[in-house]
Design a protein around this motif. Structure first.
Motif, mmCIF file in Angstrom:
data_model
loop_
_atom_site.group_PDB
_atom_site.id
_atom_site.type_symbol
_atom_site.label_atom_id
_atom_site.label_comp_id
_atom_site.label_asym_id
_atom_site.label_seq_id
_atom_site.Cartn_x
_atom_site.Cartn_y
_atom_site.Cartn_z
ATOM 1 N N MET A 37 -19.577 8.394 24.891
ATOM 2 C CA MET A 37 -19.037 9.629 24.336
ATOM 3 C C MET A 37 -18.287 10.368 25.437
ATOM 4 O O MET A 37 -18.855 10.661 26.491
ATOM 5 N N VAL A 38 -17.012 10.644 25.206
ATOM 6 C CA VAL A 38 -16.173 11.356 26.158
ATOM 7 C C VAL A 38 -15.360 12.404 25.422
ATOM 8 O O VAL A 38 -15.226 12.364 24.206
ATOM 9 N N THR A 39 -14.786 13.338 26.194
ATOM 10 C CA THR A 39 -13.920 14.349 25.593
ATOM 11 C C THR A 39 -12.556 13.729 25.314
ATOM 12 O O THR A 39 -12.215 12.673 25.877
ATOM 13 N N PRO A 40 -11.749 14.349 24.477
ATOM 14 C CA PRO A 40 -10.399 13.831 24.240
ATOM 15 C C PRO A 40 -9.580 13.719 25.536
ATOM 16 O O PRO A 40 -8.841 12.749 25.717
ATOM 17 N N ALA A 41 -9.747 14.672 26.449
ATOM 18 C CA ALA A 41 -9.019 14.611 27.720
ATOM 19 C C ALA A 41 -9.478 13.411 28.550
ATOM 20 O O ALA A 41 -8.672 12.718 29.165
ATOM 21 N N GLN A 42 -10.788 13.174 28.561
ATOM 22 C CA GLN A 42 -11.311 12.022 29.306
ATOM 23 C C GLN A 42 -10.838 10.710 28.704
ATOM 24 O O GLN A 42 -10.540 9.765 29.429
ATOM 25 N N ARG A 43 -10.734 10.645 27.389
ATOM 26 C CA ARG A 43 -10.230 9.432 26.747
ATOM 27 C C ARG A 43 -8.785 9.173 27.173
ATOM 28 O O ARG A 43 -8.409 8.043 27.471
ATOM 29 N N GLY A 44 -7.999 10.227 27.240
ATOM 30 C CA GLY A 44 -6.618 10.086 27.688
ATOM 31 C C GLY A 44 -6.536 9.570 29.114
ATOM 32 O O GLY A 44 -5.726 8.691 29.418
ATOM 33 N N ARG A 45 -7.381 10.093 29.983
ATOM 34 C CA ARG A 45 -7.401 9.626 31.376
ATOM 35 C C ARG A 45 -7.842 8.173 31.460
ATOM 36 O O ARG A 45 -7.293 7.380 32.218
#
Length: 67
Positions: A37-45
Motif C-alpha cells: 500500500m502506497v500513496t499516489p505520489a509514491q506510486r508515481g515515483r
C-alpha cells in the motif's frame, strides 16, 4: 439471416507466451506477486524509478550486501 460461430482456434484468449515481456527477463513462472500500500505520489515515483524491475534490482542488491 443465419449466423454461424467460427469453429476451431481463433484469435484472442489465453495463449502460451502472450503478453508484454518484463524488461529484465522475469517470467510468470519465475516470479510471485506481492502487494504494498502506497500513496499516489509514491506510486508515481515507483513507476518513474522503473517499477518491478527496479524493485527486484534493489532487493537483489541489498540481499547481496548481507552475504
Amino acid at each position: 439471416m443465419t449466423t454461424t460461430a467460427k469453429k476451431g482456434p481463433g484469435r484472442g484468449g489465453k495463449r502460451e507466451g502472450a503478453g508484454r515481456k518484463a524488461a529484465d527477463g522475469a517470467t510468470v513462472a519465475t516470479t510471485v506477486q506481492i502487494t504494498a500500500m502506497v500513496t499516489p505520489a509514491q506510486r508515481g515515483r515507483y513507476l518513474a524509478l522503473g517499477g518491478s524491475a527496479w524493485l527486484r534490482a534493489i532487493i537483489d542488491r541489498e540481499f547481496d550486501k548481507s552475504v
